[in-house]
Design a protein around this motif. Structure first.
Motif, PDB file in Angstrom:
ATOM      1  N   ALA A 232      15.738   7.963   2.100  1.00  0.00           N
ATOM      2  CA  ALA A 232      15.049   7.911   3.240  1.00  0.00           C
ATOM      3  C   ALA A 232      13.597   8.002   3.023  1.00  0.00           C
ATOM      4  CB  ALA A 232      15.595   9.045   4.267  1.00  0.00           C
ATOM      5  N   ASN A 233      13.066   8.944   1.915  1.00  0.00           N
ATOM      6  CA  ASN A 233      11.836   9.120   1.675  1.00  0.00           C
ATOM      7  C   ASN A 233      11.324   8.068   0.828  1.00  0.00           C
ATOM      8  OD1 ASN A 233      11.607  11.371   3.197  1.00  0.00           O
ATOM      9  ND2 ASN A 233      12.208  13.008   1.556  1.00  0.00           N
ATOM     10  N   PHE A 234      12.008   7.531  -0.025  1.00  0.00           N
ATOM     11  CA  PHE A 234      11.594   6.364  -0.987  1.00  0.00           C
ATOM     12  C   PHE A 234      11.204   5.310  -0.128  1.00  0.00           C
ATOM     13  CE2 PHE A 234      11.984   2.637  -3.616  1.00  0.00           C
ATOM     14  CZ  PHE A 234      11.123   2.871  -4.509  1.00  0.00           C
ATOM     15  N   CYS A 235      12.150   4.926   0.991  1.00  0.00           N
ATOM     16  CA  CYS A 235      12.106   3.731   1.952  1.00  0.00           C
ATOM     17  C   CYS A 235      10.801   3.894   2.756  1.00  0.00           C
ATOM     18  CB  CYS A 235      13.229   3.870   2.679  1.00  0.00           C
ATOM     19  SG  CYS A 235      13.301   2.198   3.878  1.00  0.00           S
ATOM     20  N   ILE A 236      10.376   4.993   3.132  1.00  0.00           N
ATOM     21  CA  ILE A 236       9.246   5.355   3.911  1.00  0.00           C
ATOM     22  C   ILE A 236       8.068   5.073   3.011  1.00  0.00           C
ATOM     23  CG2 ILE A 236       7.666   7.135   5.117  1.00  0.00           C
ATOM     24  CD1 ILE A 236      10.483   8.298   6.071  1.00  0.00           C
ATOM     25  N   PHE A 237       8.121   5.649   1.563  1.00  0.00           N
ATOM     26  CA  PHE A 237       7.009   5.428   0.685  1.00  0.00           C
ATOM     27  C   PHE A 237       6.706   3.818   0.650  1.00  0.00           C
ATOM     28  CE2 PHE A 237       6.361   4.790  -3.672  1.00  0.00           C
ATOM     29  CZ  PHE A 237       4.974   5.065  -3.881  1.00  0.00           C
ATOM     30  N   ALA A 238       7.784   3.244   0.324  1.00  0.00           N
ATOM     31  CA  ALA A 238       7.696   1.867  -0.331  1.00  0.00           C
ATOM     32  C   ALA A 238       6.993   1.057   0.942  1.00  0.00           C
ATOM     33  CB  ALA A 238       8.976   1.238  -0.591  1.00  0.00           C
ATOM     34  N   GLN A 239       7.231   1.459   2.228  1.00  0.00           N
ATOM     35  CA  GLN A 239       6.793   0.867   3.707  1.00  0.00           C
ATOM     36  C   GLN A 239       5.344   1.059   3.633  1.00  0.00           C
ATOM     37  OE1 GLN A 239       8.433  -1.541   5.590  1.00  0.00           O
ATOM     38  NE2 GLN A 239       9.730  -1.566   4.273  1.00  0.00           N
ATOM     39  N   SER A 240       4.988   2.362   3.383  1.00  0.00           N
ATOM     40  CA  SER A 240       3.501   2.722   3.409  1.00  0.00           C
ATOM     41  C   SER A 240       2.440   1.941   2.529  1.00  0.00           C
ATOM     42  CB  SER A 240       3.569   4.185   3.214  1.00  0.00           C
ATOM     43  OG  SER A 240       3.673   4.719   1.836  1.00  0.00           O
ATOM     44  N   LEU A 241       3.214   1.405   1.407  1.00  0.00           N
ATOM     45  CA  LEU A 241       2.346   0.753   0.429  1.00  0.00           C
ATOM     46  C   LEU A 241       2.386  -0.857   0.477  1.00  0.00           C
ATOM     47  CD1 LEU A 241       2.404   3.096  -2.795  1.00  0.00           C
ATOM     48  CD2 LEU A 241       0.648   2.853  -1.287  1.00  0.00           C
ATOM     49  N   LYS A 242       3.265  -1.264   0.944  1.00  0.00           N
ATOM     50  CA  LYS A 242       3.626  -2.697   1.145  1.00  0.00           C
ATOM     51  C   LYS A 242       2.532  -3.551   1.226  1.00  0.00           C
ATOM     52  CE  LYS A 242       5.566  -3.650   5.808  1.00  0.00           C
ATOM     53  NZ  LYS A 242       6.721  -4.266   6.500  1.00  0.00           N
ATOM     54  N   HIS A 243       1.663  -3.179   2.333  1.00  0.00           N
ATOM     55  CA  HIS A 243       0.515  -4.084   2.591  1.00  0.00           C
ATOM     56  C   HIS A 243      -0.518  -4.162   1.635  1.00  0.00           C
ATOM     57  CE1 HIS A 243       2.123  -3.282   6.800  1.00  0.00           C
ATOM     58  NE2 HIS A 243       2.020  -4.661   6.896  1.00  0.00           N
ATOM     59  N   SER A 244      -0.653  -2.888   0.837  1.00  0.00           N
ATOM     60  CA  SER A 244      -1.830  -2.661  -0.195  1.00  0.00           C
ATOM     61  C   SER A 244      -1.376  -3.677  -1.196  1.00  0.00           C
ATOM     62  CB  SER A 244      -1.829  -1.347  -0.594  1.00  0.00           C
ATOM     63  OG  SER A 244      -2.242  -0.215   0.431  1.00  0.00           O
ATOM     64  N   MET A 245      -0.070  -3.648  -1.472  1.00  0.00           N
ATOM     65  CA  MET A 245       0.343  -4.552  -2.602  1.00  0.00           C
ATOM     66  C   MET A 245       0.229  -5.905  -2.092  1.00  0.00           C
ATOM     67  SD  MET A 245       3.792  -2.237  -4.010  1.00  0.00           S
ATOM     68  CE  MET A 245       3.992  -3.095  -5.264  1.00  0.00           C
ATOM     69  N   LEU A 246       0.696  -6.320  -0.928  1.00  0.00           N
ATOM     70  CA  LEU A 246       0.430  -7.721  -0.726  1.00  0.00           C
ATOM     71  C   LEU A 246      -0.972  -8.105  -0.727  1.00  0.00           C
ATOM     72  CD1 LEU A 246       3.051  -7.829   2.244  1.00  0.00           C
ATOM     73  CD2 LEU A 246       3.210  -9.044   0.382  1.00  0.00           C
ATOM     74  N   PHE A 247      -1.853  -7.321  -0.469  1.00  0.00           N
ATOM     75  CA  PHE A 247      -3.250  -7.672  -0.100  1.00  0.00           C
ATOM     76  C   PHE A 247      -3.565  -7.955  -1.845  1.00  0.00           C
ATOM     77  CE2 PHE A 247      -6.699  -6.376   2.914  1.00  0.00           C
ATOM     78  CZ  PHE A 247      -7.566  -7.340   2.464  1.00  0.00           C
ATOM     79  N   LEU A 248      -3.236  -7.182  -2.685  1.00  0.00           N
ATOM     80  CA  LEU A 248      -3.683  -6.950  -4.024  1.00  0.00           C
ATOM     81  C   LEU A 248      -2.963  -8.474  -4.619  1.00  0.00           C
ATOM     82  CD1 LEU A 248      -5.065  -5.659  -6.480  1.00  0.00           C
ATOM     83  CD2 LEU A 248      -2.876  -5.005  -7.150  1.00  0.00           C
ATOM     84  N   PHE A 249      -1.805  -8.985  -4.349  1.00  0.00           N
ATOM     85  CA  PHE A 249      -1.278 -10.047  -4.901  1.00  0.00           C
ATOM     86  C   PHE A 249      -2.030 -11.205  -4.143  1.00  0.00           C
ATOM     87  CE2 PHE A 249       3.302  -8.007  -4.852  1.00  0.00           C
ATOM     88  CZ  PHE A 249       2.901  -7.434  -5.966  1.00  0.00           C
ATOM     89  N   ALA A 250      -2.676 -11.216  -3.134  1.00  0.00           N
ATOM     90  CA  ALA A 250      -3.439 -12.228  -2.616  1.00  0.00           C
ATOM     91  C   ALA A 250      -4.633 -12.263  -3.303  1.00  0.00           C
ATOM     92  CB  ALA A 250      -3.836 -11.990  -1.088  1.00  0.00           C
ATOM     93  N   MET A 251      -5.291 -11.027  -3.707  1.00  0.00           N
ATOM     94  CA  MET A 251      -6.504 -11.198  -4.637  1.00  0.00           C
ATOM     95  C   MET A 251      -6.069 -11.701  -6.106  1.00  0.00           C
ATOM     96  SD  MET A 251      -8.431  -7.598  -3.672  1.00  0.00           S
ATOM     97  CE  MET A 251      -9.910  -7.997  -4.313  1.00  0.00           C
ATOM     98  N   HIS A 252      -4.696 -11.208  -6.492  1.00  0.00           N
ATOM     99  CA  HIS A 252      -4.250 -11.944  -7.783  1.00  0.00           C
ATOM    100  C   HIS A 252      -4.490 -13.646  -7.915  1.00  0.00           C
ATOM    101  CE1 HIS A 252      -3.589  -8.142  -9.623  1.00  0.00           C
ATOM    102  NE2 HIS A 252      -2.481  -7.927  -9.388  1.00  0.00           N
ATOM    103  N   ALA A 253      -3.630 -14.157  -6.757  1.00  0.00           N
ATOM    104  CA  ALA A 253      -3.744 -15.520  -6.479  1.00  0.00           C
ATOM    105  C   ALA A 253      -5.078 -15.997  -6.680  1.00  0.00           C
ATOM    106  CB  ALA A 253      -3.039 -15.832  -5.317  1.00  0.00           C
TER     107      ALA A 253
END
Length: 398
Positions: A232-253
């Motif tokens: 449960a806690n890992f799921c909440i943690f992953a959700q809290s960072l998903k937009h940051s990682m997507l943002f970073l992947f856009a910068m990578h592209a």
């Protein structure tokens, strides 16, 4: 593996990167807001603002030359600048927003004062791999530049593009390290569950009836609770960072597009503008783009693969024990099945709108490469066609 030691090292690295405004307290095993970190981020913000404003200095000869040589590359830099400004602001918001989820996850990752292990060494390698690559490229470029600093305005132009990317990359570092620690905890729970289940296997089929009344389920119930909390806690943690990682992947592209575009045009025309030493600097700087991005993706995919592998091993171990029906108590069978059910939940399988698993990341990288290749190819062909038209026009005039 000493969890507190890894978290303290991670904390220091993220503070230096500018991603985190909190300090890890070893006694309470949680992150708390730190005033010196806030001051450091404020100073970093002032420096970034000054560098950002340099891109709008009309007297900048570097920007004028760049715009004249390639309006398309100039536009890519503007896009990266806009993404960087948003990324810098979002990194501050994301760091504050995610700390609650991180502290909740840390409750499921107990501190251990054990000896230094291979898993701990791997955690440090995952955390610092990009910095090692950065140091190597920076040292080589500095050597080729004879350790002379570039003009301050040019350095500020580069810093405005690099700093937000560097800061937001902390989200991948944080996700990678905490996923690695979660994998370690999952491995420990698997080991404990196997020991608990094997301890309750009866060797004498004739004594199964008596074993049912004497077996204790307290240990397995406790393991199931720990596994549920971790999931449960890992799921909440992953959700809290998903937009940051997507943002970073856009910068990578966008970085990949800019790097591939400059390399293509350099091979065909721009190489005449560079002398031998500057050519080596260009190649090193261009290669560093792919190396940094590859490092992020490789570290992420290694952790995802290892965690998925640990989850599958856990399920297979439970299935193997459940298959021994004649030697396994009926009282423990429902609990073992519940353990298997928790492991098959979407979070441990990395489900949701953003699915950071091996297949997802691989497809995303392939898609990025295909799109970048198509854009550069189309743009290059358009330029070649324009040159041919100009040559035909000049021939007709003659």
């Amino acid at each position: 593996m000493n969890t507190s030691r890894i978290l303290r090292t991670t904390n220091v690295v993220l503070l230096l990167m500018g991603y985190q405004r909190h300090w890890f307290e070893k006694t309470s095993h949680r992150f708390r807001l730190s005033l010196p970190s806030v001051v450091y981020i404020f100073v970093l913000g002032v420096v970034y603002t000054a560098c950002f404003s340099q891109h709008f200095d009309k007297s900048s000869s570097t920007l004028k030359v760049l715009k004249d040589i390639s309006p398309f590359l100039f536009g890519l830099i503007r896009v990266q600048l806009a993404l960087g400004a948003k990324a810098f602001a979002y990194a501050i918001y994301s760091s504050v927003k995610s700390v609650g989820a991180i502290n909740s996850l840390l409750k499921a990752l107990p501190s251990r004062n054990s000896q230094f292990t291979q898993d701990e060494a791997s955690a440090y390698l995952l955390l610092t791999s990009t910095f090692g690559i950065l140091f190597c490229f920076a040292a080589y470029i500095a050597y080729e530049m004879k350790f002379e600093l570039p003009p301050l305005p040019d350095a500020m132009l580069g810093m405005a593009l690099l700093l937000p990317h560097f800061i937001l990359a902390g989200s991948v570092r944080l996700y990678t390290v905490l996923s690695w620690l979660s994998r370690g905890q999952l491995k420990e729970l698997k080991k404990n569950a196997e020991e608990e289940l094997r301890a309750n296997l009866t060797k004498d089929p004739g004594n199964i009836a008596s074993a049912i009344f004497t077996v204790s389920t307290e240990g397995l119930e406790n393991l199931k609770t720990k596994l549920e909390i971790l999931e449960a806690n890992f799921c909440i943690f992953a959700q809290s960072l998903k937009h940051s990682m997507l943002f970073l992947f856009a910068m990578h592209a966008n970085c990949l597009l800019g790097g591939f575009y400059t390399l293509t045009y350099y091979w065909n025309t721009w190489y005449v503008l560079f002398e031998d030493r500057k050519r080596r600097i260009f190649y090193a700087a261009n290669a560093s783009i792919y190396a940094f991005i590859a490092s992020d993706y490789i570290c992420l995919m290694v952790v995802l693969f290892m965690m998925e592998n640990e989850r599958r091993n856990f399920i297979e171990a439970i299935d193997l024990l459940l298959a021994q029906r004649k030697l396994f108590s009926k009282k423990l069978r429902p609990i073992a099945k519940d353990l298997r059910g928790v492991l098959k939940k979407k979070c441990f399988k990395f489900g949701g709108p953003f699915q950071p698993n091996i297949i997802y990341v691989s497809l995303m990288v392939c898609l990025q490469i295909i799109i970048v290749t198509l854009i550069v190819t189309v743009h290059y062909l358009e330029d070649e066609i324009s040159l041919l038209k100009e040559e035909f026009s000049s021939t007709d005039d003659n």
